[in-house]
Write a protein that holds these residues in place. Sequence first.
Motif, mmCIF file in Angstrom:
data_model
loop_
_atom_site.group_PDB
_atom_site.id
_atom_site.type_symbol
_atom_site.label_atom_id
_atom_site.label_comp_id
_atom_site.label_asym_id
_atom_site.label_seq_id
_atom_site.Cartn_x
_atom_site.Cartn_y
_atom_site.Cartn_z
ATOM 1 N N MET A 1 0.850 -1.195 0.000
ATOM 2 C CA MET A 1 0.000 0.000 0.000
ATOM 3 C C MET A 1 0.891 1.251 0.000
ATOM 4 S SD MET A 1 -2.926 1.156 2.768
ATOM 5 C CE MET A 1 -3.936 -0.270 2.363
ATOM 6 N N SER A 2 0.522 2.223 -0.821
ATOM 7 C CA SER A 2 1.313 3.454 -0.892
ATOM 8 C C SER A 2 1.101 4.297 0.355
ATOM 9 C CB SER A 2 0.903 4.260 -2.135
ATOM 10 O OG SER A 2 -0.469 4.623 -2.052
ATOM 11 N N GLN A 3 2.069 5.164 0.628
ATOM 12 C CA GLN A 3 1.984 6.036 1.796
ATOM 13 C C GLN A 3 0.878 7.080 1.598
ATOM 14 O OE1 GLN A 3 3.745 5.964 4.744
ATOM 15 N NE2 GLN A 3 4.464 3.982 4.036
ATOM 16 N N PRO A 4 0.134 7.396 2.654
ATOM 17 C CA PRO A 4 -0.903 8.428 2.546
ATOM 18 C C PRO A 4 -0.290 9.761 2.129
ATOM 19 C CG PRO A 4 -1.130 7.194 4.603
ATOM 20 C CD PRO A 4 0.182 6.785 3.997
ATOM 21 N N GLU A 5 -1.017 10.528 1.351
ATOM 22 C CA GLU A 5 -0.531 11.808 0.846
ATOM 23 C C GLU A 5 -1.514 12.905 1.238
ATOM 24 O OE1 GLU A 5 1.352 14.534 -0.012
ATOM 25 O OE2 GLU A 5 2.421 12.868 -0.991
ATOM 26 N N ILE A 6 -1.054 13.833 2.049
ATOM 27 C CA ILE A 6 -1.936 14.899 2.539
ATOM 28 C C ILE A 6 -1.874 16.147 1.658
ATOM 29 C CG2 ILE A 6 -0.295 16.074 4.067
ATOM 30 C CD1 ILE A 6 -2.585 16.188 6.155
ATOM 31 N N THR A 7 -0.949 16.167 0.707
ATOM 32 C CA THR A 7 -0.782 17.348 -0.141
ATOM 33 C C THR A 7 -2.050 17.755 -0.886
ATOM 34 O OG1 THR A 7 1.574 16.859 -0.416
ATOM 35 C CG2 THR A 7 0.576 18.362 -2.009
ATOM 36 N N PRO A 8 -2.827 16.817 -1.475
ATOM 37 C CA PRO A 8 -4.043 17.254 -2.177
ATOM 38 C C PRO A 8 -5.005 18.034 -1.281
ATOM 39 C CG PRO A 8 -3.502 15.000 -2.776
ATOM 40 C CD PRO A 8 -2.600 15.374 -1.638
ATOM 41 N N LEU A 9 -5.169 17.596 -0.035
ATOM 42 C CA LEU A 9 -6.059 18.304 0.882
ATOM 43 C C LEU A 9 -5.494 19.681 1.209
ATOM 44 C CD1 LEU A 9 -8.573 18.344 2.632
ATOM 45 C CD2 LEU A 9 -7.270 17.172 4.433
ATOM 46 N N TYR A 10 -4.198 19.743 1.409
ATOM 47 C CA TYR A 10 -3.538 21.033 1.667
ATOM 48 C C TYR A 10 -3.752 21.986 0.490
ATOM 49 C CZ TYR A 10 0.169 24.465 2.362
ATOM 50 O OH TYR A 10 0.866 25.644 2.500
ATOM 51 N N ASP A 11 -3.606 21.474 -0.729
ATOM 52 C CA ASP A 11 -3.761 22.308 -1.925
ATOM 53 C C ASP A 11 -5.201 22.815 -2.056
ATOM 54 O OD1 ASP A 11 -1.104 21.943 -2.531
ATOM 55 O OD2 ASP A 11 -1.464 20.336 -3.995
ATOM 56 N N ILE A 12 -6.159 21.970 -1.727
ATOM 57 C CA ILE A 12 -7.564 22.391 -1.781
ATOM 58 C C ILE A 12 -7.811 23.535 -0.806
ATOM 59 C CG2 ILE A 12 -9.921 21.675 -1.167
ATOM 60 C CD1 ILE A 12 -9.196 18.901 -2.342
ATOM 61 N N MET A 13 -7.300 23.393 0.422
ATOM 62 C CA MET A 13 -7.511 24.449 1.414
ATOM 63 C C MET A 13 -6.795 25.730 1.002
ATOM 64 S SD MET A 13 -8.876 25.705 3.996
ATOM 65 C CE MET A 13 -9.821 24.228 4.373
ATOM 66 N N ALA A 14 -5.600 25.599 0.421
ATOM 67 C CA ALA A 14 -4.880 26.784 -0.043
ATOM 68 C C ALA A 14 -5.680 27.511 -1.111
ATOM 69 C CB ALA A 14 -3.511 26.381 -0.581
ATOM 70 N N ARG A 15 -6.308 26.752 -1.990
ATOM 71 C CA ARG A 15 -7.113 27.378 -3.052
ATOM 72 C C ARG A 15 -8.360 28.039 -2.462
ATOM 73 N NH1 ARG A 15 -9.070 24.585 -8.774
ATOM 74 N NH2 ARG A 15 -10.174 26.438 -9.583
ATOM 75 N N LEU A 16 -8.991 27.380 -1.509
ATOM 76 C CA LEU A 16 -10.177 27.952 -0.881
ATOM 77 C C LEU A 16 -9.861 29.255 -0.158
ATOM 78 C CD1 LEU A 16 -11.816 24.724 0.629
ATOM 79 C CD2 LEU A 16 -12.645 26.052 -1.332
#
Length: 258
Positions: A1-16
């Motif tokens: 299993m690949s390591q969890p990646e929190i960057t997409p959530l961070y990017d969404i919040m940055a855009r919001l």
Amino acid sequence: MSQPEITPLYDIMARLRTPVSGCPWDLEQNFATIAPYTIEEAYEVADAIERNDMAALKDELGDLLLQVVFHSRMAEEAGHFGLQDVINAICDKMERRHPHIFGDRSIDGSAQVVANWEAIKEAERHGKSEDKSAMADVAKALPALLRAQKIQKRAARTGFDWPSVEGAFEKLDEEIDEVRDATTATEMHEEVGDLLFAAVNISRHLGVDAEVALNDATAKFERRFRGMEAIAGDAFEKLDLDAKEALWRRAKIETAAK
């Protein structure tokens, strides 16, 4: 299993939170306005666990994680810290508070793990806070029963505690009498608070979590009350107290059997 990646959530919040092009609601928020949602999401995680609903738990954990990212993004915008700082800090803390795993300390069972954790936590608190009281950093936003338990535990660690539960029982009896004797609204408010605090003290001495116990008692009452309503139907509210007491006894038996 690949390591969890929190960057997409961070990017969404940055855009919001991007000025002008971001979401108007998200841009209006601050730590104080988001804090109630953070607390609410933590309770919804607990509720999903209580219901053993794993699909809901996955969703609620995501909502709770969003709260961490939201607060971290606002802090980063203000120049305080960023999400990576939050992650680094908790990683450092977990390693520091588990010297039996990440260091060379030996332990004998989970009770010693808890004792070591509390000792390390207390040393950290005294090292970074000007408030040297045993009561320092007990969060004021905690639920009242939980905060009472923590305050009492802190006091007990200094030796200020009943030597046995009997002293706590005697204090409870005393507080009941004082509630009965109260005559003004102010006195009633104060004495009922003292009574509840004394009840928490008994639960602590008995090793019972007062917050969980009260939640369970409330849930039990709700189950039985709903049972009464189901038995009586539309006639429930018109019944006198004796009839409702009889229904309560019946509902108590029927709900216990389920």
